[in-house]
Design a protein around this motif. Structure first.
Motif, PDB file in Angstrom:
ATOM      1  N   ASP A  20      51.489  41.708  84.050  1.00  0.00           N
ATOM      2  CA  ASP A  20      50.180  42.035  83.467  1.00  0.00           C
ATOM      3  C   ASP A  20      49.096  41.137  84.060  1.00  0.00           C
ATOM      4  OD1 ASP A  20      51.400  43.951  81.899  1.00  0.00           O
ATOM      5  OD2 ASP A  20      51.485  42.681  80.106  1.00  0.00           O
ATOM      6  N   ALA A  21      49.389  39.841  84.183  1.00  0.00           N
ATOM      7  CA  ALA A  21      48.410  38.903  84.733  1.00  0.00           C
ATOM      8  C   ALA A  21      48.111  39.227  86.193  1.00  0.00           C
ATOM      9  CB  ALA A  21      48.929  37.474  84.598  1.00  0.00           C
ATOM     10  N   LEU A  22      49.131  39.606  86.953  1.00  0.00           N
ATOM     11  CA  LEU A  22      48.908  39.971  88.349  1.00  0.00           C
ATOM     12  C   LEU A  22      48.010  41.190  88.450  1.00  0.00           C
ATOM     13  CD1 LEU A  22      49.412  39.871  91.378  1.00  0.00           C
ATOM     14  CD2 LEU A  22      51.563  41.095  90.990  1.00  0.00           C
ATOM     15  N   ASN A  23      48.236  42.177  87.608  1.00  0.00           N
ATOM     16  CA  ASN A  23      47.398  43.372  87.661  1.00  0.00           C
ATOM     17  C   ASN A  23      45.950  43.063  87.293  1.00  0.00           C
ATOM     18  OD1 ASN A  23      48.903  45.729  88.555  1.00  0.00           O
ATOM     19  ND2 ASN A  23      50.222  45.379  86.780  1.00  0.00           N
ATOM     20  N   VAL A  24      45.736  42.102  86.420  1.00  0.00           N
ATOM     21  CA  VAL A  24      44.367  41.663  86.123  1.00  0.00           C
ATOM     22  C   VAL A  24      43.738  41.041  87.368  1.00  0.00           C
ATOM     23  CG1 VAL A  24      42.986  39.999  84.804  1.00  0.00           C
ATOM     24  CG2 VAL A  24      44.729  41.362  83.652  1.00  0.00           C
ATOM     25  N   VAL A  66      40.513  49.396  94.680  1.00  0.00           N
ATOM     26  CA  VAL A  66      41.923  49.680  94.921  1.00  0.00           C
ATOM     27  C   VAL A  66      42.664  49.848  93.606  1.00  0.00           C
ATOM     28  CG1 VAL A  66      44.069  48.787  95.898  1.00  0.00           C
ATOM     29  CG2 VAL A  66      41.917  48.491  97.134  1.00  0.00           C
ATOM     30  N   ALA A  67      42.400  48.957  92.653  1.00  0.00           N
ATOM     31  CA  ALA A  67      43.067  49.034  91.358  1.00  0.00           C
ATOM     32  C   ALA A  67      42.751  50.334  90.642  1.00  0.00           C
ATOM     33  CB  ALA A  67      42.676  47.837  90.499  1.00  0.00           C
ATOM     34  N   ALA A  68      41.488  50.763  90.728  1.00  0.00           N
ATOM     35  CA  ALA A  68      41.105  52.009  90.072  1.00  0.00           C
ATOM     36  C   ALA A  68      41.768  53.209  90.723  1.00  0.00           C
ATOM     37  CB  ALA A  68      39.586  52.155  90.106  1.00  0.00           C
ATOM     38  N   GLY A  83      46.007  52.422  90.314  1.00  0.00           N
ATOM     39  CA  GLY A  83      46.560  52.100  89.013  1.00  0.00           C
ATOM     40  C   GLY A  83      47.325  50.787  89.040  1.00  0.00           C
ATOM     41  N   PRO A  84      47.873  50.361  87.908  1.00  0.00           N
ATOM     42  CA  PRO A  84      48.598  49.079  87.847  1.00  0.00           C
ATOM     43  C   PRO A  84      49.823  49.082  88.755  1.00  0.00           C
ATOM     44  CG  PRO A  84      48.106  49.908  85.638  1.00  0.00           C
ATOM     45  CD  PRO A  84      47.799  51.018  86.588  1.00  0.00           C
ATOM     46  N   GLY A 114      49.449  50.311 101.088  1.00  0.00           N
ATOM     47  CA  GLY A 114      48.298  49.471 101.404  1.00  0.00           C
ATOM     48  C   GLY A 114      48.681  48.006 101.345  1.00  0.00           C
ATOM     49  N   GLN A 115      47.753  47.149 100.983  1.00  0.00           N
ATOM     50  CA  GLN A 115      47.991  45.710 101.016  1.00  0.00           C
ATOM     51  C   GLN A 115      48.269  45.088  99.648  1.00  0.00           C
ATOM     52  OE1 GLN A 115      45.274  43.431 103.532  1.00  0.00           O
ATOM     53  NE2 GLN A 115      44.575  45.315 104.478  1.00  0.00           N
ATOM     54  N   GLN A 116      48.191  45.882  98.585  1.00  0.00           N
ATOM     55  CA  GLN A 116      48.410  45.332  97.253  1.00  0.00           C
ATOM     56  C   GLN A 116      49.819  45.639  96.750  1.00  0.00           C
ATOM     57  OE1 GLN A 116      46.593  43.224  95.886  1.00  0.00           O
ATOM     58  NE2 GLN A 116      44.680  43.471  97.019  1.00  0.00           N
TER      59      GLN A 116
END
Length: 279
Positions: free
Chosen positions: A154-158, A167-169, A172-173, A229-231
């Protein structure tokens, strides 16, 4: 409330899709059935999702007689009996050489070759002592077990959302499957696992050896078998480091006497302290 084991996973073939189980027998070299098979290239070097992310689309299970059954969306299932212990071939994992029994049936290599468009060979680790390492292990990269926690994910996704909101949007997580753990714990405090030195899960004690350095496999979608991608690797490299490496999760070595772990088992921290850093 004490943290508990919420997911337990094995990977019958190294770099194939994970298999969720409700309980598992802890052996000195890992969970029973975890990473005892792998594909190797013509030079004997292991083939992983780092080189070919399509391996994530292969599913595998081991039958009671030791035979391996592999399935893929684009092929009929393949059943492979465990090879005899005498048919040893030279293999290596990241250029760390040893020997393992190989499957000699050419139909097996052809089945994989048609799906992967390359020559590969299937090998089986009948005896983990064939692989000389400081900690006896299966075909796992380094150590017998990998543990992750829900709060750290959860902290990483934040952090990913803070650093790369577009990218997050769009993606997604990041799911836990990207990190391919054996043990997932619902520890409520992010990164708490980096301060554990010895733990008990159910009836089994483990030494926490070090943080897990992460690679490009964390960017592979484990359902489609493609790089995304890179994430989360880029954020981990910036925000969470283990020496020169990105870090997520911790490596464990089980302590005798061994036993069984089950989903729902409570985790108890027996000894705390900072984990060692690489030289």
């Amino acid at each position: 409330m004490a943290p508990r084991l919420v997911s337990l996973r094995i990977h019958p073939v190294k770099s194939f899709h994970a298999q969720a189980v409700e309980s598992g027998t802890v052996e000195p070299w890992g969970l029973a059935g975890d990473r005892r098979w792998m594909l190797v290239q013509p030079d004997g070097e292991v083939l992983t999702q780092r080189e070919d992310p399509r391996l994530a689309r292969f599913q595998a299970a081991v039958e009671e007689d030791g035979a391996l059954v592999v399935s893929h969306p684009d092929a009929a299932p393949l059943r492979v009996p465990a090879p005899p212990a005498g048919a040893l071939v030279p293999v290596s994992i990241f250029r760390d050489p040893f020997s393992a029994p190989a499957v000699e049936d050419p139909a097996v290599g052809a089945w994989f070759g048609k799906l992967l468009d390359q020559d590969v060979r299937l090998v089986h680790l009948d005896d983990p002592h064939r692989r000389p390492r400081p900690a006896t292990t299966s075909f796992a990269d380094q150590y017998p077990f990998l543990l992750t926690t829900t709060a750290s994910l959860d902290a990483l996704n934040v952090l990913v959302a803070q650093d790369h909101p577009d990218v997050a949007a769009a993606q997604g997580p990041v799911p836990m499957e990207r990190f391919r753990p054996n043990l997932v714990v619902d520890e409520p405090t992010a990164w708490a696992e980096t301060g554990w030195r010895r733990i008990r899960i159910g009836e089994v004690e483990f030494e926490v050896v070090q943080q897990c350095g992460r690679c490009v496999m964390t960017t592979v979608d484990q359902e489609s078998g493609v790089f995304t991608g890179q994430q989360p690797l880029r954020t981990l490299r910036k925000r969470r480091r283990f020496g020169k490496e990105a870090a997520f999760g911790v490596h464990l070595v089980p302590l005798a006497p061994y036993g069984t772990v089950r989903v729902g088992d409570e985790l108890t921290v027996l000894e705390a302290g900072p984990l060692p850093q690489p030289d």
